[in-house]
Enzyme design. Sequence first.
Site, PDB file in Angstrom:
ATOM      1  N   HIS A   1      13.829 -19.870 -16.971  1.00 41.21           N
ATOM      2  CA  HIS A   1      13.948 -20.112 -15.536  1.00 41.21           C
ATOM      3  C   HIS A   1      15.306 -20.750 -15.267  1.00 41.21           C
ATOM      4  O   HIS A   1      16.061 -21.065 -16.193  1.00 41.21           O
ATOM      5  CB  HIS A   1      12.816 -21.017 -15.039  1.00 41.21           C
ATOM      6  CG  HIS A   1      12.814 -22.389 -15.626  1.00 41.21           C
ATOM      7  ND1 HIS A   1      12.272 -22.670 -16.868  1.00 41.21           N
ATOM      8  CD2 HIS A   1      13.330 -23.565 -15.182  1.00 41.21           C
ATOM      9  CE1 HIS A   1      12.426 -23.950 -17.151  1.00 41.21           C
ATOM     10  NE2 HIS A   1      13.075 -24.518 -16.148  1.00 41.21           N
TER      11      HIS A   1
ATOM     12  N   ASP B   1      17.214 -23.910 -13.042  1.00 45.13           N
ATOM     13  CA  ASP B   1      16.974 -25.169 -12.340  1.00 45.13           C
ATOM     14  C   ASP B   1      18.090 -25.421 -11.338  1.00 45.13           C
ATOM     15  O   ASP B   1      19.268 -25.498 -11.715  1.00 45.13           O
ATOM     16  CB  ASP B   1      16.913 -26.331 -13.336  1.00 45.13           C
ATOM     17  CG  ASP B   1      15.680 -26.257 -14.233  1.00 45.13           C
ATOM     18  OD1 ASP B   1      14.584 -26.100 -13.692  1.00 45.13           O
ATOM     19  OD2 ASP B   1      15.835 -26.350 -15.466  1.00 45.13           O
TER      20      ASP B   1
ATOM     21  N   LYS C   1      41.888   3.655  -0.428  1.00 47.53           N
ATOM     22  CA  LYS C   1      40.441   3.429  -0.295  1.00 47.53           C
ATOM     23  C   LYS C   1      39.734   4.780  -0.249  1.00 47.53           C
ATOM     24  O   LYS C   1      39.931   5.566   0.669  1.00 47.53           O
ATOM     25  CB  LYS C   1      40.108   2.630   0.962  1.00 47.53           C
ATOM     26  CG  LYS C   1      38.633   2.273   1.029  1.00 47.53           C
ATOM     27  CD  LYS C   1      38.260   1.547   2.290  1.00 47.53           C
ATOM     28  CE  LYS C   1      36.778   1.144   2.234  1.00 47.53           C
ATOM     29  NZ  LYS C   1      35.884   2.278   1.946  1.00 47.53           N
TER      30      LYS C   1
END
Length: 805
Positions: A42, A44, A217
């Site tokens: 997990h 924290d 782009k």
Amino acid sequence: MNLKEYNEKRDFAKTPEPKGETPSEVNVQRFVIQRHQARALHYDLRLEINGTLKSWAIPKGPSMNPNDKRLAVRTEDHPIKYLHFHGTITKGNYGAGEIIIWDSGTFEIDRTEMDMPAHEQLAKGNLKLIFHGKFIKGNFALVKTGMRNGKESWLLIKKKDAFSTDSLYNAEALGPSSDPKTKQYPKTIQPNTILQPMLASSTKEIFNDPDWLYELKWDGYRVLAHISDKGVLLQLRNGINLNTKFPKLAKELESIEHECILDGEVVILDESGVSQFGELQNYPDSMGVLRLYVFDMIYLNGISMLDLPLTDRKSLIPEVIQGLELTKYCDHIEGMGAALYQKAIDAGMEGVMAKLKDSTYTLATRTEKWLKIKSVDSLDALICGYTDSVGGGVAFGSLILGVRVNDEFTYIGNCGSGFSENRRKELLRQFEPYRRDENPFGKKLPLKGRKPNWMVPTLSCEVNFSERTKNGLLRNPVFERLLNAPVQEADSVPKRLQRKSLPSREIIEIDGLPVSITNIEKVYWPDSGLTKYDLIDYYLQVSKFILPHLFDRPQSLHRHPNGILEEGFYQKDNENVPEWMQTFTLYSKSSERDIEYLLCQNTASLIYMANLGCIEINPWNSRVGKLDFPDYGIIDLDPPEGMKFKNVVRIAKEFKSVMDIAEIQGYCKTSGSKGLHIYIPMGAKYTYEEVRNFIKLLCYFVQQRLPRISTLERRIKKREGKIYLDYLQNRKGHTVASVYSVRPLAGAPLSMPIEWSELDGKFSAQEFKMKNMIQRLERLWDLFQPLLTESINMESCLENLKELG
């Protein structure tokens, strides 16, 4: 809270953790996120508030995707020194395991919504945060939802901003390292692991700067190309596999002699070398040339390149892809952005990308070190409906667009251009499951007389526009692409499961997603010899029929992993699922905790559930976004053992008679067990209580007409051998087997829709079996499809029922 609980849980003679001392009087508002490989992995989260670190355990880790609502369980306060703690807590101590600093920085309290300091927002259970970290950036909400196993249960939610992403987000993809010398910001990656690429921010003005490089782009599909000894994976931003879409490109990349991960854009070029996104969608039947332009490389031969400067990463690309025909290097110029921008616009391209030459690569993050400068603006908008075409010449007129602002929808205009007629027809088909009568804006819009067709605001699209009006509407909007269609292209779904000599465990590709198939020859129905293979093969064949009835509905899994002879079990909570699987977190008052429900959004999800042993599929009656408002009401005709089925048929016909009087179009299906189910469309217009009371009234009228064979008595002992008219299925969270679902009973019967004319004395509740259904479906198609779009007018129906007394 104080540090007493922290100290009581630890023996500081045995753990390297800092001892909790007097809370600090200095509050810098720092934060740390630690990856904690304890009994269960997990993360924290710790916030510096009033001299201690307020702490939450996040099982799945934080996310930069606003659609992810991460469970966060409040734990004891930690001392300020824990901001810098990393290392190994030895076995036998509280929290034993490896702790790594995953991210750290400072945070602010956003007072624009609640003008309160941090400690007051914490006490209220609603923290509005702005993070300044390396991975976690921008606006978040940390909201208390209740208690879970005696601890406070919260949700950590990313707000949509310049740093958010709409792609799959997995904190583990950022690659925690086990090297004790590099505990901070580890970055271990490897090919064939789904990653989320670095994203660019938008800016309006082009600029010249010697510290920046400039690229053209391209308008196409952003792809991460993984090349390794396992083969090639062409991965979209959201994790979808494009190998089957572009097999020639995948085949060419196999010839690369290096193990690498390339970042680029797949495009279709016209004769002038300009990318044409519309043609890309039509591939392979498109006009133009297929290309992959590679502008970055983030992994090469066992080495992560994430921390190298951009210019160093790019310098190695030409050699890696040398000699390839479809795959090209995306070159750049340095310093002269304005010249390249003007050249791009004159050529008909969108614009340019500007990137800091020394920028490192941060996965799953939208950064200001990369900028996109386009000749037109763009945004992601929610599709809230569409208008009918004027004169009926096309599938629809325009999209009705909105954005979500503080949990309300704001209208930003209509978009009627950017579609081919085939694209309009395809979009209209995809819109069907989202049709609703209710206006999501809650007020009349200036649609200039055009008729609206409202939708649940779930689907989103990218649109280009020139500017905004004084009223905030988009000027000259042009549809670019749909961003989150629920079901992938049909050719990405295998029509049958190839039996051959399947191993005990195999990964098959469905919707471009990896689905694990295990124990394929396990016998599920001993009476007929049907196996898990037969179940999965069935759901593959009917996926196009069943998926519209499952999409966006929480699933209550009814699992029979060892077949029908062993007792099954229900499973609602699903935390350990594949990263591509969508879930929905809902607080359960009865359990006093959050439940992580699966959402069956595509064929891959359906087959994942079938592989778990979900013989039958049990969706909610309502959808995410309107969970308190069911799409239909259900009448469950439940006969006692031994009763002749002709009595069930008689009662069903009596319901049909009553519904005809009320002017209700009802739909009937076999339960696949003993009885029949009658569905009435409600269109998510009424609450569960309103629907339940209405269904109860219909049951009352039928029971009064046929008192000898029907009853409303809930207690089995008092039913006196009568058919129970069950209206209590219409409660939030209660489920019945979905239409087209298999049932865990001998012979593998189905819950199958039927026409009212089929009900006669020869009919049975188990008329249809898993082995004899496909021809019927292809002939009748989906008899239940109208339930997804239609709705009764309850007030009118009640008025019509008055003649029954």
